[in-house]
Every structure is written in structure tokens, then in C-alpha cells.
Write a protein that holds these residues in place. Structure first.
Motif, PDB file in Angstrom:
ATOM      1  N   LEU A  46       0.988   9.597  -0.483  1.00 22.88           N
ATOM      2  CA  LEU A  46       0.889   8.149  -0.489  1.00 22.88           C
ATOM      3  C   LEU A  46       1.941   7.561   0.445  1.00 22.88           C
ATOM      4  N   VAL A  47       1.491   6.671   1.316  1.00 20.59           N
ATOM      5  CA  VAL A  47       2.376   6.043   2.289  1.00 20.59           C
ATOM      6  C   VAL A  47       2.751   4.633   1.858  1.00 20.59           C
ATOM      7  N   ALA A  48       1.745   3.830   1.486  1.00 20.23           N
ATOM      8  CA  ALA A  48       1.991   2.433   1.133  1.00 20.23           C
ATOM      9  C   ALA A  48       0.885   1.936   0.232  1.00 20.23           C
ATOM     10  N   SER A  49       1.241   1.018  -0.658  1.00 17.11           N
ATOM     11  CA  SER A  49       0.282   0.442  -1.591  1.00 17.11           C
ATOM     12  C   SER A  49       0.436  -1.062  -1.616  1.00 17.11           C
ATOM     13  N   ILE A  50      -0.671  -1.738  -1.939  1.00 19.93           N
ATOM     14  CA  ILE A  50      -0.622  -3.186  -2.128  1.00 19.93           C
ATOM     15  C   ILE A  50      -1.546  -3.545  -3.278  1.00 19.93           C
ATOM     16  N   THR A  51      -1.031  -4.331  -4.212  1.00 20.59           N
ATOM     17  CA  THR A  51      -1.826  -4.709  -5.369  1.00 20.59           C
ATOM     18  C   THR A  51      -2.702  -5.917  -5.043  1.00 20.59           C
ATOM     19  N   ALA A  52      -3.529  -6.293  -6.010  1.00 19.04           N
ATOM     20  CA  ALA A  52      -4.396  -7.454  -5.826  1.00 19.04           C
ATOM     21  C   ALA A  52      -3.577  -8.731  -5.647  1.00 19.04           C
ATOM     22  N   SER A  53      -2.368  -8.742  -6.178  1.00 25.91           N
ATOM     23  CA  SER A  53      -1.490  -9.909  -6.023  1.00 25.91           C
ATOM     24  C   SER A  53      -0.488  -9.721  -4.885  1.00 25.91           C
ATOM     25  N   SER A  54      -0.761  -8.707  -4.051  1.00 29.65           N
ATOM     26  CA  SER A  54       0.013  -8.453  -2.827  1.00 29.65           C
ATOM     27  C   SER A  54       1.418  -7.940  -3.053  1.00 29.65           C
ATOM     28  N   LEU A  55       1.664  -7.322  -4.196  1.00 27.23           N
ATOM     29  CA  LEU A  55       2.914  -6.591  -4.377  1.00 27.23           C
ATOM     30  C   LEU A  55       2.792  -5.271  -3.624  1.00 27.23           C
ATOM     31  N   THR A  56       3.862  -4.872  -2.941  1.00 27.47           N
ATOM     32  CA  THR A  56       3.794  -3.690  -2.095  1.00 27.47           C
ATOM     33  C   THR A  56       4.771  -2.611  -2.558  1.00 27.47           C
ATOM     34  N   ASN A  57       4.443  -1.397  -2.164  1.00 29.22           N
ATOM     35  CA  ASN A  57       5.305  -0.263  -2.468  1.00 29.22           C
ATOM     36  C   ASN A  57       5.168   0.737  -1.325  1.00 29.22           C
ATOM     37  N   TYR A  58       6.279   1.423  -1.001  1.00 26.52           N
ATOM     38  CA  TYR A  58       6.280   2.325   0.148  1.00 26.52           C
ATOM     39  C   TYR A  58       6.936   3.658  -0.195  1.00 26.52           C
ATOM     40  N   ALA A  59       6.477   4.689   0.478  1.00 27.95           N
ATOM     41  CA  ALA A  59       7.171   5.970   0.419  1.00 27.95           C
ATOM     42  C   ALA A  59       8.543   5.804   1.070  1.00 27.95           C
ATOM     43  N   ASP A  60       9.523   6.528   0.555  1.00 27.12           N
ATOM     44  CA  ASP A  60      10.878   6.411   1.098  1.00 27.12           C
ATOM     45  C   ASP A  60      10.915   6.701   2.599  1.00 27.12           C
ATOM     46  N   SER A  61      10.069   7.613   3.037  1.00 25.43           N
ATOM     47  CA  SER A  61      10.087   8.038   4.432  1.00 25.43           C
ATOM     48  C   SER A  61       9.644   6.949   5.409  1.00 25.43           C
ATOM     49  N   VAL A  62       8.982   5.905   4.910  1.00 22.58           N
ATOM     50  CA  VAL A  62       8.478   4.863   5.809  1.00 22.58           C
ATOM     51  C   VAL A  62       9.062   3.489   5.528  1.00 22.58           C
ATOM     52  N   LYS A  63       9.884   3.379   4.494  1.00 14.94           N
ATOM     53  CA  LYS A  63      10.465   2.081   4.140  1.00 14.94           C
ATOM     54  C   LYS A  63      11.246   1.507   5.316  1.00 14.94           C
ATOM     55  N   GLY A  64      11.031   0.229   5.568  1.00 14.62           N
ATOM     56  CA  GLY A  64      11.707  -0.435   6.668  1.00 14.62           C
ATOM     57  C   GLY A  64      11.021  -0.267   8.008  1.00 14.62           C
ATOM     58  N   ARG A  65      10.025   0.619   8.085  1.00 18.71           N
ATOM     59  CA  ARG A  65       9.308   0.846   9.347  1.00 18.71           C
ATOM     60  C   ARG A  65       7.842   0.451   9.258  1.00 18.71           C
ATOM     61  N   PHE A  66       7.236   0.650   8.098  1.00 22.68           N
ATOM     62  CA  PHE A  66       5.813   0.363   7.913  1.00 22.68           C
ATOM     63  C   PHE A  66       5.652  -0.879   7.029  1.00 22.68           C
ATOM     64  N   ALA A  67       4.555  -1.580   7.235  1.00 21.83           N
ATOM     65  CA  ALA A  67       4.240  -2.740   6.401  1.00 21.83           C
ATOM     66  C   ALA A  67       2.746  -2.784   6.124  1.00 21.83           C
ATOM     67  N   ILE A  68       2.402  -2.847   4.848  1.00 17.76           N
ATOM     68  CA  ILE A  68       0.998  -2.952   4.450  1.00 17.76           C
ATOM     69  C   ILE A  68       0.701  -4.414   4.138  1.00 17.76           C
ATOM     70  N   SER A  69      -0.478  -4.855   4.511  1.00 18.31           N
ATOM     71  CA  SER A  69      -0.870  -6.234   4.245  1.00 18.31           C
ATOM     72  C   SER A  69      -2.374  -6.285   4.014  1.00 18.31           C
ATOM     73  N   ARG A  70      -2.821  -7.397   3.441  1.00 22.33           N
ATOM     74  CA  ARG A  70      -4.253  -7.541   3.173  1.00 22.33           C
ATOM     75  C   ARG A  70      -4.724  -8.913   3.615  1.00 22.33           C
ATOM     76  N   ASP A  71      -5.931  -8.958   4.116  1.00 21.03           N
ATOM     77  CA  ASP A  71      -6.594 -10.205   4.484  1.00 21.03           C
ATOM     78  C   ASP A  71      -7.861 -10.283   3.649  1.00 21.03           C
ATOM     79  N   ASN A  72      -7.772 -10.994   2.542  1.00 21.10           N
ATOM     80  CA  ASN A  72      -8.917 -11.045   1.635  1.00 21.10           C
ATOM     81  C   ASN A  72     -10.117 -11.759   2.269  1.00 21.10           C
ATOM     82  N   ASP A  73      -9.848 -12.721   3.133  1.00 15.53           N
ATOM     83  CA  ASP A  73     -10.961 -13.452   3.762  1.00 15.53           C
ATOM     84  C   ASP A  73     -11.793 -12.527   4.653  1.00 15.53           C
ATOM     85  N   ASN A  74     -11.100 -11.622   5.363  1.00 19.34           N
ATOM     86  CA  ASN A  74     -11.792 -10.681   6.251  1.00 19.34           C
ATOM     87  C   ASN A  74     -12.040  -9.333   5.590  1.00 19.34           C
TER      88      ASN A  74
END
Length: 116
Positions: A46-74
Motif C-alpha cells: 500500500l502506497v497511499a489511501s484516501i477516504t470518502a471524506s478525503s482523509l489521507t494516509n501514506y506509506a512511510d517510504s513516500v511521505k512528503g513526496r507523494f500526494a493522493i487526491s480525489r476529484d469526485n466530479d470527474n
């Protein structure tokens, strides 16, 4: 339900890529979304997660470098990857968990290669 991952490719160390996961057949607003990656011979991680309310979580190896986001409209989830390292080389998979039916869905994977 279909998940279409795209955006992988070859990038030099220190570079950036943005992965996209376009979802059809279900509204992602009701789902947990994740990005995983897998190297041949190793378990999918697991690299990154995002909940339905846009809470995020990251693997230690990618923290500060990767960002997960969601566009519900698209109906799309993204993974912005910066400061890429050779050890980030892997096939990246997007994953959807339907909170209502508790079903899991996977995309087909997109290859990221970080090399000079």
C-alpha cells in the motif's frame, strides 16, 4: 465497475509523475480509494489511501513526496509523485473499496520506471 489507471512512464531520479485512476460504474464519493505498487517477486504494498471524506494516509517510504487526491466530479483519483527514486520503480495499481457493498475492485496497473 472499471478502474483505468494511466500516467506511468520512465522518469529520471528526482523527477515527477502524476498517475490517474478513472473510475466508471460507481461513484467514488462512496468509496475508499488506494494506490498500491508491486515489484516482481515482492508482495503488493500500500502506497497511499484516501477516504470518502478525503482523509489521507501514506506509506512511510513516500511521505512528503507523494500526494493522493480525489476529484469526485470527474470520478477520478490521482497520485502525484515527486522527488522520485529508483526504488519507486514498480507497477502501480489503483484500488476501490465500496463501503456499502464491501466489494473490492482493481485497476490494470501502470508501470513507473525511475532510472537515469
Amino acid at each position: 465497475v472499471q478502474l483505468q489507471a494511466s500516467g506511468g512512464g520512465l522518469v529520471q531520479p528526482g523527477g515527477s509523475l502524476r498517475l490517474s485512476c478513472a473510475v466508471s460504474g460507481i461513484r467514488i464519493s462512496i468509496a475508499f480509494m488506494d494506490w498500491y505498487r508491486q515489484v516482481p517477486g515482492k508482495q503488493r504494498e500500500l502506497v497511499a489511501s484516501i477516504t470518502a471524506s478525503s482523509l489521507t494516509n501514506y506509506a512511510d517510504s513516500v511521505k512528503g513526496r507523494f500526494a493522493i487526491s480525489r476529484d469526485n466530479d470527474n470520478n477520478t483519483v490521482y497520485l502525484q509523485m515527486n522527488s522520485l527514486k529508483p526504488e519507486d520503480t514498480a507497477v502501480y495499481y489503483c484500488h476501490l473499496f465500496n463501503r456499502i457493498t464491501r466489494e473490492n475492485y482493481w485497476g490494470q496497473g501502470t508501470l513507473v520506471t525511475v532510472s537515469s
